[in-house]
Design a protein around this motif. Structure first.
Motif, PDB file in Angstrom:
ATOM      1  N   ARG A 133       0.842  -1.202   0.000  1.00  0.00           N
ATOM      2  CA  ARG A 133       0.000   0.000   0.000  1.00  0.00           C
ATOM      3  C   ARG A 133       0.877   1.251   0.000  1.00  0.00           C
ATOM      4  O   ARG A 133       2.006   1.223   0.450  1.00  0.00           O
ATOM      5  N   SER A 134       0.286   2.330  -0.457  1.00  0.00           N
ATOM      6  CA  SER A 134       0.947   3.622  -0.322  1.00  0.00           C
ATOM      7  C   SER A 134       0.885   4.031   1.141  1.00  0.00           C
ATOM      8  O   SER A 134       0.100   3.502   1.912  1.00  0.00           O
ATOM      9  N   ALA A 135       1.722   4.995   1.500  1.00  0.00           N
ATOM     10  CA  ALA A 135       1.706   5.521   2.860  1.00  0.00           C
ATOM     11  C   ALA A 135       1.520   7.027   2.798  1.00  0.00           C
ATOM     12  O   ALA A 135       2.151   7.705   1.987  1.00  0.00           O
ATOM     13  N   VAL A 136       0.637   7.534   3.637  1.00  0.00           N
ATOM     14  CA  VAL A 136       0.421   8.974   3.743  1.00  0.00           C
ATOM     15  C   VAL A 136       0.932   9.395   5.112  1.00  0.00           C
ATOM     16  O   VAL A 136       0.413   8.957   6.137  1.00  0.00           O
ATOM     17  N   LEU A 137       1.988  10.211   5.111  1.00  0.00           N
ATOM     18  CA  LEU A 137       2.553  10.706   6.351  1.00  0.00           C
ATOM     19  C   LEU A 137       2.064  12.129   6.582  1.00  0.00           C
ATOM     20  O   LEU A 137       2.288  13.003   5.745  1.00  0.00           O
ATOM     21  N   GLU A 138       1.403  12.349   7.684  1.00  0.00           N
ATOM     22  CA  GLU A 138       0.943  13.688   8.038  1.00  0.00           C
ATOM     23  C   GLU A 138       2.001  14.305   8.942  1.00  0.00           C
ATOM     24  O   GLU A 138       2.349  13.749   9.986  1.00  0.00           O
ATOM     25  N   ILE A 139       2.516  15.455   8.519  1.00  0.00           N
ATOM     26  CA  ILE A 139       3.577  16.101   9.279  1.00  0.00           C
ATOM     27  C   ILE A 139       3.208  17.555   9.542  1.00  0.00           C
ATOM     28  O   ILE A 139       2.341  18.124   8.888  1.00  0.00           O
ATOM     29  N   ASP A 140       3.876  18.109  10.514  1.00  0.00           N
ATOM     30  CA  ASP A 140       3.715  19.516  10.847  1.00  0.00           C
ATOM     31  C   ASP A 140       5.077  20.172  10.673  1.00  0.00           C
ATOM     32  O   ASP A 140       6.025  19.821  11.373  1.00  0.00           O
ATOM     33  N   VAL A 141       5.184  21.093   9.727  1.00  0.00           N
ATOM     34  CA  VAL A 141       6.440  21.784   9.472  1.00  0.00           C
ATOM     35  C   VAL A 141       6.532  22.957  10.445  1.00  0.00           C
ATOM     36  O   VAL A 141       5.605  23.767  10.517  1.00  0.00           O
ATOM     37  N   PRO A 142       7.621  23.046  11.189  1.00  0.00           N
ATOM     38  CA  PRO A 142       7.755  24.163  12.123  1.00  0.00           C
ATOM     39  C   PRO A 142       8.079  25.458  11.371  1.00  0.00           C
ATOM     40  O   PRO A 142       9.198  25.962  11.400  1.00  0.00           O
ATOM     41  N   ALA A 143       7.078  25.982  10.682  1.00  0.00           N
ATOM     42  CA  ALA A 143       7.264  27.170   9.844  1.00  0.00           C
ATOM     43  C   ALA A 143       7.349  28.415  10.716  1.00  0.00           C
ATOM     44  O   ALA A 143       6.397  28.766  11.399  1.00  0.00           O
ATOM     45  N   THR A 144       8.496  29.063  10.677  1.00  0.00           N
ATOM     46  CA  THR A 144       8.697  30.282  11.455  1.00  0.00           C
ATOM     47  C   THR A 144       8.577  31.520  10.578  1.00  0.00           C
ATOM     48  O   THR A 144       8.628  32.625  11.085  1.00  0.00           O
ATOM     49  N   GLY A 145       8.456  31.311   9.280  1.00  0.00           N
ATOM     50  CA  GLY A 145       8.372  32.435   8.354  1.00  0.00           C
ATOM     51  C   GLY A 145       9.731  32.904   7.878  1.00  0.00           C
ATOM     52  O   GLY A 145       9.824  33.810   7.053  1.00  0.00           O
ATOM     53  N   GLU A 146      10.803  32.298   8.374  1.00  0.00           N
ATOM     54  CA  GLU A 146      12.123  32.747   7.956  1.00  0.00           C
ATOM     55  C   GLU A 146      12.576  32.097   6.642  1.00  0.00           C
ATOM     56  O   GLU A 146      13.529  32.553   6.036  1.00  0.00           O
ATOM     57  N   PHE A 147      11.859  31.056   6.187  1.00  0.00           N
ATOM     58  CA  PHE A 147      12.225  30.387   4.946  1.00  0.00           C
ATOM     59  C   PHE A 147      11.104  30.512   3.930  1.00  0.00           C
ATOM     60  O   PHE A 147       9.925  30.482   4.282  1.00  0.00           O
ATOM     61  N   ALA A 148      11.478  30.619   2.663  1.00  0.00           N
ATOM     62  CA  ALA A 148      10.492  30.714   1.588  1.00  0.00           C
ATOM     63  C   ALA A 148       9.913  29.339   1.246  1.00  0.00           C
ATOM     64  O   ALA A 148       8.740  29.220   0.909  1.00  0.00           O
ATOM     65  N   ASN A 149      10.742  28.295   1.324  1.00  0.00           N
ATOM     66  CA  ASN A 149      10.336  26.929   0.994  1.00  0.00           C
ATOM     67  C   ASN A 149      10.963  25.964   1.986  1.00  0.00           C
ATOM     68  O   ASN A 149      11.912  26.312   2.701  1.00  0.00           O
ATOM     69  N   TYR A 150      10.447  24.751   1.966  1.00  0.00           N
ATOM     70  CA  TYR A 150      10.967  23.710   2.833  1.00  0.00           C
ATOM     71  C   TYR A 150      11.142  22.433   2.023  1.00  0.00           C
ATOM     72  O   TYR A 150      10.368  22.152   1.115  1.00  0.00           O
ATOM     73  N   LEU A 151      12.166  21.675   2.368  1.00  0.00           N
ATOM     74  CA  LEU A 151      12.414  20.381   1.749  1.00  0.00           C
ATOM     75  C   LEU A 151      12.186  19.318   2.803  1.00  0.00           C
ATOM     76  O   LEU A 151      12.835  19.324   3.857  1.00  0.00           O
ATOM     77  N   CYS A 152      11.230  18.429   2.545  1.00  0.00           N
ATOM     78  CA  CYS A 152      10.930  17.324   3.454  1.00  0.00           C
ATOM     79  C   CYS A 152      11.538  16.063   2.861  1.00  0.00           C
ATOM     80  O   CYS A 152      11.282  15.728   1.705  1.00  0.00           O
ATOM     81  N   GLN A 153      12.349  15.373   3.646  1.00  0.00           N
ATOM     82  CA  GLN A 153      13.005  14.154   3.181  1.00  0.00           C
ATOM     83  C   GLN A 153      12.725  13.008   4.145  1.00  0.00           C
ATOM     84  O   GLN A 153      12.704  13.203   5.359  1.00  0.00           O
ATOM     85  N   ILE A 154      12.541  11.829   3.584  1.00  0.00           N
ATOM     86  CA  ILE A 154      12.485  10.595   4.362  1.00  0.00           C
ATOM     87  C   ILE A 154      13.793   9.882   4.085  1.00  0.00           C
ATOM     88  O   ILE A 154      14.127   9.607   2.930  1.00  0.00           O
ATOM     89  N   ARG A 155      14.534   9.586   5.147  1.00  0.00           N
ATOM     90  CA  ARG A 155      15.848   8.945   5.001  1.00  0.00           C
ATOM     91  C   ARG A 155      15.874   7.609   5.735  1.00  0.00           C
ATOM     92  O   ARG A 155      15.289   7.459   6.808  1.00  0.00           O
ATOM     93  N   GLU A 156      16.587   6.662   5.125  1.00  0.00           N
ATOM     94  CA  GLU A 156      16.824   5.372   5.767  1.00  0.00           C
ATOM     95  C   GLU A 156      17.785   5.565   6.931  1.00  0.00           C
ATOM     96  O   GLU A 156      18.403   6.629   7.078  1.00  0.00           O
ATOM     97  N   ALA A 157      17.967   4.507   7.717  1.00  0.00           N
ATOM     98  CA  ALA A 157      18.894   4.565   8.846  1.00  0.00           C
ATOM     99  C   ALA A 157      20.327   4.837   8.372  1.00  0.00           C
ATOM    100  O   ALA A 157      21.108   5.468   9.073  1.00  0.00           O
ATOM    101  N   ARG A 158      20.654   4.379   7.149  1.00  0.00           N
ATOM    102  CA  ARG A 158      21.995   4.604   6.609  1.00  0.00           C
ATOM    103  C   ARG A 158      22.183   6.019   6.066  1.00  0.00           C
ATOM    104  O   ARG A 158      23.262   6.382   5.653  1.00  0.00           O
ATOM    105  N   GLY A 159      21.102   6.815   6.030  1.00  0.00           N
ATOM    106  CA  GLY A 159      21.207   8.198   5.570  1.00  0.00           C
ATOM    107  C   GLY A 159      20.793   8.430   4.131  1.00  0.00           C
ATOM    108  O   GLY A 159      20.762   9.567   3.669  1.00  0.00           O
ATOM    109  N   ARG A 160      20.469   7.374   3.399  1.00  0.00           N
ATOM    110  CA  ARG A 160      20.059   7.523   2.002  1.00  0.00           C
ATOM    111  C   ARG A 160      18.631   8.059   1.937  1.00  0.00           C
ATOM    112  O   ARG A 160      17.735   7.561   2.614  1.00  0.00           O
ATOM    113  N   THR A 161      18.433   9.101   1.132  1.00  0.00           N
ATOM    114  CA  THR A 161      17.116   9.695   0.961  1.00  0.00           C
ATOM    115  C   THR A 161      16.281   8.821   0.040  1.00  0.00           C
ATOM    116  O   THR A 161      16.684   8.541  -1.087  1.00  0.00           O
TER     117      THR A 161
END
Length: 160
Positions: free
Chosen positions: A77-105
């Motif tokens: 099945r697909s997975a839908v991850l609901e997240i909350d980005v701690p948006a402080t307004g200091e950034f124009a965009n955000y990059l969300c990454q899911i990484r394995e334990a070894r660090g590979r995105t």
């Protein structure tokens, strides 16, 4: 008017008119069968996949210092991850990454600052998460350049 033949109802079926009309109809038929119908089938399958997805909320995952949370996510099945980005307004965009334990995105998604004001849903394709430990990394992008690329949030989770 005596020298003219009366118009027939099926006079438009002459080869000079009927052949291009038939070719046009065949082109429409081929376009529908080759392009439109397969695209609609893919879109319907994608919707069915998301409707059958595993839903996981990572909102507040690190808020109580509980460490890594474990979630059951089915491989088929697909997975839908609901997240909350701690948006402080200091950034124009955000990059969300899911990484394995070894660090590979294994998955990444760019979101705008306006999207980050509410809950964000990351839709991972089926088979993207196998059993193991993963990290959600949120990186701020854009202005100000001094802090560009700073990792803002880490959330750990485990898939079974």
């Amino acid at each position: 008017m005596e020298g003219r033949r009366p118009r027939e109802w099926f006079g438009w079926l002459r080869p000079a008119i009927a052949a291009p009309a038939l070719i046009g109809l065949l082109l429409v038929l081929v376009y529908q069968n080759v392009v439109m119908i397969p695209r609609l089938q893919r879109e319907a399958a994608a919707l069915a996949t998301v409707q059958n997805a595993d839903f996981v909320s990572l909102i507040g995952a690190n808020s109580r210092g509980e460490g890594t949370k474990t979630f059951q996510i089915h491989r088929d099945r697909s997975a839908v991850l609901e997240i909350d980005v701690p948006a402080t307004g200091e950034f124009a965009n955000y990059l969300c990454q899911i990484r394995e334990a070894r660090g590979r995105t294994i998955y990444e998604n760019h979101i705008s600052g306006s999207e980050a004001k509410g809950a964000v849903h990351l839709i991972l394709p089926k088979g993207a998460l196998e059993t193991g430990k993963y990290s959600l990394v949120i990186v701020g992008e854009g202005s100000p350049p001094v802090t560009e690329g700073r990792a803002m949030n880490w959330s750990g989770f485990r898939s079974q």
